[in-house]
Design an enzyme around this catalytic site. Structure first.
Site, PDB file in Angstrom:
ATOM      1  N   PRO A  88       0.810  -1.231   0.000  1.00 47.17           N
ATOM      2  CA  PRO A  88       0.000   0.000   0.000  1.00 47.17           C
ATOM      3  C   PRO A  88       0.835   1.268   0.000  1.00 47.17           C
ATOM      4  O   PRO A  88       0.362   2.326  -0.377  1.00 47.17           O
ATOM      5  CB  PRO A  88      -0.828  -0.100   1.285  1.00 47.17           C
ATOM      6  N   GLU A 117       1.592  -9.154   7.901  1.00 41.73           N
ATOM      7  CA  GLU A 117       1.750  -7.735   7.611  1.00 41.73           C
ATOM      8  C   GLU A 117       2.797  -7.440   6.544  1.00 41.73           C
ATOM      9  O   GLU A 117       2.686  -6.470   5.824  1.00 41.73           O
ATOM     10  CB  GLU A 117       2.136  -6.998   8.899  1.00 41.73           C
ATOM     11  N   ARG A 155      -6.091  -6.608 -19.776  1.00 39.11           N
ATOM     12  CA  ARG A 155      -6.985  -5.860 -20.660  1.00 39.11           C
ATOM     13  C   ARG A 155      -6.254  -5.268 -21.874  1.00 39.11           C
ATOM     14  O   ARG A 155      -6.841  -5.038 -22.916  1.00 39.11           O
ATOM     15  CB  ARG A 155      -7.548  -4.750 -19.781  1.00 39.11           C
ATOM     16  N   ASP A 170     -11.300   3.658 -22.938  1.00 41.37           N
ATOM     17  CA  ASP A 170     -11.272   3.446 -21.489  1.00 41.37           C
ATOM     18  C   ASP A 170     -11.025   4.774 -20.791  1.00 41.37           C
ATOM     19  O   ASP A 170     -10.139   5.543 -21.206  1.00 41.37           O
ATOM     20  CB  ASP A 170     -10.123   2.484 -21.108  1.00 41.37           C
TER      21      ASP A 170
HETATM   22  C1  LIG Z   1      -2.420  -6.129   5.726  1.00 39.30           C
HETATM   23  S1  LIG Z   1      -1.495  -5.561   4.384  1.00 39.30           S
HETATM   24  C2  LIG Z   1      -0.040  -4.967   5.176  1.00 39.30           C
HETATM   25  C3  LIG Z   1      -0.113  -3.531   5.384  1.00 39.30           C
HETATM   26  C4  LIG Z   1       1.137  -2.947   6.062  1.00 39.30           C
HETATM   27  N1  LIG Z   1       1.114  -3.261   7.451  1.00 39.30           N
HETATM   28  C5  LIG Z   1       1.127  -1.450   5.866  1.00 39.30           C
HETATM   29  O1  LIG Z   1       0.621  -0.748   6.716  1.00 39.30           O
HETATM   30  O2  LIG Z   1       1.558  -0.993   4.767  1.00 39.30           O
HETATM   31  C6  LIG Z   1      -0.925  -7.030   3.657  1.00 39.30           C
HETATM   32  C7  LIG Z   1      -0.461  -6.920   2.235  1.00 39.30           C
HETATM   33  O3  LIG Z   1      -1.551  -6.757   1.327  1.00 39.30           O
HETATM   34  C8  LIG Z   1      -1.129  -6.066   0.176  1.00 39.30           C
HETATM   35  N2  LIG Z   1      -1.868  -4.804   0.087  1.00 39.30           N
HETATM   36  C9  LIG Z   1      -2.761  -4.313   0.954  1.00 39.30           C
HETATM   37  N3  LIG Z   1      -3.247  -3.141   0.567  1.00 39.30           N
HETATM   38  C10 LIG Z   1      -2.658  -2.860  -0.614  1.00 39.30           C
HETATM   39  C11 LIG Z   1      -2.723  -1.761  -1.526  1.00 39.30           C
HETATM   40  N4  LIG Z   1      -3.505  -0.714  -1.326  1.00 39.30           N
HETATM   41  N5  LIG Z   1      -1.971  -1.820  -2.646  1.00 39.30           N
HETATM   42  C12 LIG Z   1      -1.151  -2.868  -2.872  1.00 39.30           C
HETATM   43  N6  LIG Z   1      -1.027  -3.923  -2.041  1.00 39.30           N
HETATM   44  C13 LIG Z   1      -1.766  -3.928  -0.932  1.00 39.30           C
HETATM   45  C14 LIG Z   1       0.345  -5.772   0.372  1.00 39.30           C
HETATM   46  O4  LIG Z   1       1.094  -6.792  -0.238  1.00 39.30           O
HETATM   47  C15 LIG Z   1       0.461  -5.796   1.888  1.00 39.30           C
HETATM   48  O5  LIG Z   1       1.766  -6.018   2.312  1.00 39.30           O
END
Ligand SMILES: C[S@@+](CC[C@H](N)C(=O)[O-])C[C@H]1O[C@@H](n2cnc3c(N)ncnc32)[C@H](O)[C@@H]1O
Length: 217
Positions: A88, A117, A155, A170
């Site tokens: 994220p 995490e 796509r 798109d």
């Molecule tokens: C619970 S999340 C971990 C979040 C991490 N503790 C943080 O605050 O950035 C688990 C995983 O889901 C994926 N993930 C969750 N949200 C995402 C997003 N908005 N974009 C990309 N990957 C995401 C990522 O691989 C992330 O490491």
């Protein structure tokens, strides 16, 4: 396009990839997806792949099985291919970035999905080429974030969409000048007292084109 996905839950991709447009793309060999279960690369007797993070209270994915799985795929392919890690907190994905990734990912790449995490930072430092965020919110499922990226990329593969015009129109795409699409109507002409704009029923294509441009949302 061939995508290698490393995941603890490879089965979670199956229902999604086995339906609709992605399924048709797979059937036509336009898109191939190889799934690898991360636990298969664990040396642990119980096939565990996680351990406690130093200095924190949560579990993380250990580096060894991830490194082994990535090396396994690179050996199998015969050369280095890009490695993507979904997170994220890194570069935000938008249509412009999807178009760029479609060009630079070179038709074959690896996506790492972990669990808990995080994954050990050294895997990111040693192997990851692109860290991609699907936007500023946190999902529980790594597989869901990977599926969003894959869907947006697939796509773009020629012949995946029946109508190439849809890709050209798109929302946010380069060919569509990064604009959002106009409203769309179908039968019946009147629905709950709301009428289809008369210009769309006129058969006058140049006027319809003007109407579309004037009604971009
Ligand atoms: C619970 S999340 C971990 C979040 C991490 N503790 C943080 O605050 O950035 C688990 C995983 O889901 C994926 N993930 C969750 N949200 C995402 C997003 N908005 N974009 C990309 N990957 C995401 C990522 O691989 C992330 O490491």
């Amino acid at each position: 396009m061939k995508i290698h996905i490393i995941s603890i839950f490879p089965e979670s991709f199956e229902s999604y990839f086995n339906s609709s447009i992605l399924w048709r793309a797979k059937e036509k060999w336009l898109f191939q997806c190889e799934l690898y279960k991360l636990n298969d690369f664990s040396d642990n007797n119980f096939k565990r792949v996680d351990t406690k993070a130093y200095g924190m209270h949560w579990q993380v994915i250990s580096p060894e099985p991830l490194a082994k799985s990535i090396e396994f795929i690179i050996d199998k392919v015969g050369h280095k291919i890009p490695v993507i890690y979904m997170t994220p907190s890194w570069e935000l994905l938008n249509q412009e970035k999807v178009e760029q990734y479609y060009k630079i990912l070179d038709n074959e790449f690896i996506i790492i999905c972990g669990h808990y995490e995080w994954i050990d930072q050294r895997i990111i430092d040693l192997y990851v080429d692109y860290q991609i965020s699907i936007w500023e919110y946190v999902l529980t499922s790594w597989e869901l974030a990977a599926s969003v990226l894959i869907d947006a990329l697939v796509r773009h593969i020629p012949w995946v969409l029946w109508n190439t015009e849809s890709l050209e129109q798109d929302s946010f795409s380069e060919k569509f000048d990064r604009q959002k699409e106009y409203p769309v109507y179908t039968r019946p002409e009147i629905f709950m007292s709301k009428q289809v704009p008369s210009i769309l029923l006129s058969g006058n294509h140049s006027e319809i084109e003007k109407w579309k441009k004037a009604n971009l949302t």
